[in-house]
Scaffold this active site. Structure first.
Site, short mmCIF file in Angstrom:
data_model
loop_
_atom_site.label_atom_id
_atom_site.label_comp_id
_atom_site.label_asym_id
_atom_site.label_seq_id
_atom_site.Cartn_x
_atom_site.Cartn_y
_atom_site.Cartn_z
N ASP A 162 45.70 34.76 38.83
CA ASP A 162 45.09 35.29 40.05
C ASP A 162 45.81 36.54 40.53
O ASP A 162 45.19 37.54 40.90
CB ASP A 162 45.09 34.21 41.13
CG ASP A 162 43.96 34.39 42.13
OD1 ASP A 162 42.99 35.11 41.80
OD2 ASP A 162 44.02 33.80 43.22
N ASP A 241 39.59 28.47 44.40
CA ASP A 241 40.61 28.35 45.44
C ASP A 241 40.48 27.05 46.21
O ASP A 241 41.36 26.72 47.03
CB ASP A 241 40.52 29.54 46.40
CG ASP A 241 40.76 30.86 45.70
OD1 ASP A 241 41.56 30.89 44.76
OD2 ASP A 241 40.13 31.87 46.08
#
Length: 348
Positions: A162, A241
């Protein structure tokens, strides 16, 4: 760097809705994973080792015909729980392929198909969120990690992934790949088919779709509840997420459940140990991490990798707390390792 008073934007309805929804969905995913594990125990239909495919990327394009199935996987357990609590009857209406088909399942099937069709036609952000939440809960409840060792490895790898694609991809590819993928819309196949066949009502079908791989909340939330426009400014959070930390929450919730059963069956167990649950620290860390990610985005006016904040604030407290309680070894090898009444896990 923006002034600190701009953190008041976190109190806007869109920000509060995003935070509340994400925390609730992540916790609900963990609870559903625990309930699914109990169902597998009762029905004796699970295997101790079952290999599944690779974890899908949150940016993969979903198959439209599977979206109704994900929604059905969310609604059926909820309705079954309500029926069991209220003592309601649910008569069988047919048996197809040796499987029972009840009235509630038939109604839910029609409802799920209707939600997907309405989303394909309107592209409304609320329907997009319903589908995204269904995918997240179904994913976490069926793809589960066996121990904190595998969970830590997965979280750390996705942490690096990420951070790289948000902060460093522009250096290699000339643009922020993560932001480009997250913000682009897909062509609506329904509009394409209707346009090619010159069907009536073409103007009512949206040309572009926000794929249900993220939660989106318009910044002007109150005016956008009943309308949807391509010009709206959205706040968004990827399903990864929620799903990835949700797998950690599911793991520690199952561990808490196992420890509570051991305490209940132990004669000399102290009553104070019943309230020591890892899930509370993990959920609190997730909420703090999510607020930190949004605050960093506001102050820097740049996209932030949410896992940069979520991974340390969820995994860190769990590892540290288990170390102080001398339970890290047990959690490292997996809940119920060496126990005859353990919860079954799927090895990823």
């Amino acid at each position: 760097m923006e002034p600190l008073w701009k953190l008041l934007y976190l109190l806007e309805p869109a920000s509060l809705s995003l935070i509340t929804t994400a925390v609730a969905v992540t916790f609900a995913s963990a609870c559903r994973a625990l309930a699914h594990g109990k169902e597998m125990e009762r029905n004796r239909t699970s295997l101790k080792r079952h290999y599944v495919g690779p974890v899908p990327s949150p940016h993969d394009t979903p198959c439209y015909h599977r979206l109704g199935l994900f929604t059905l996987l969310l609604l059926v357990p909820l309705c079954c729980y309500i029926k069991s609590q209220l003592g309601l009857m649910d008569p069988f209406v047919s048996r197809c392929c040796s499987k029972s088909f009840t009235r509630t399942q038939g109604i839910l099937l029609l409802l799920c198909v209707g939600i997907v069709c309405a989303w394909l036609v309107s592209g409304h952000w609320l329907l997009n969120n319903v589908l995204g939440i269904s995918i997240c809960i179904a994913f976490v409840s069926h793809v589960r990690l066996p121990n904190i060792k595998i969970c830590s490895l997965l979280l750390i790898c996705l942490f690096v992934y990420d951070v790289f694609w948000v902060f460093f991809s522009e250096m290699f590819f000339g643009e922020n790949v993560m932001v480009t993928v997250a913000t682009q819309k897909a062509s609506n196949p329904v509009h394409t088919v209707a346009n090619s066949l010159s069907l009536p009502g073409l103007q009512l079908i949206t040309k572009k779709l926000e794929l249900p791989v993220k939660l989106v909340f318009p910044r002007n939330l109150m005016d956008a509840i009943f309308t949807s426009s391509d010009t709206m400014d959205y706040m968004m959070l990827g399903l990864g997420d929620m799903a990835i930390p949700g797998m950690l929450l599911a793991l520690v919730l199952c561990f808490d459940h196992q420890k509570s059963r051991e305490v209940a069956s132990s004669v000399d167990a102290s009553s104070s140990s019943r309230g020591q649950r890892y899930i509370y620290y993990a959920v609190s860390g997730y909420a703090i991490g999510l607020v930190s990610a949004l605050a960093a985005g506001i102050l820097t006016r740049s996209p932030q990798p949410a896992l940069l904040y979520l991974v340390p604030l969820t995994l860190g407290p769990v590892v540290f707390l288990s170390w102080t309680r001398n339970e890290l070894g047990e959690l490292w090898e997996g809940p119920g390792s060496g126990s005859s009444d353990k919860v079954h896990f799927l090895d990823v």
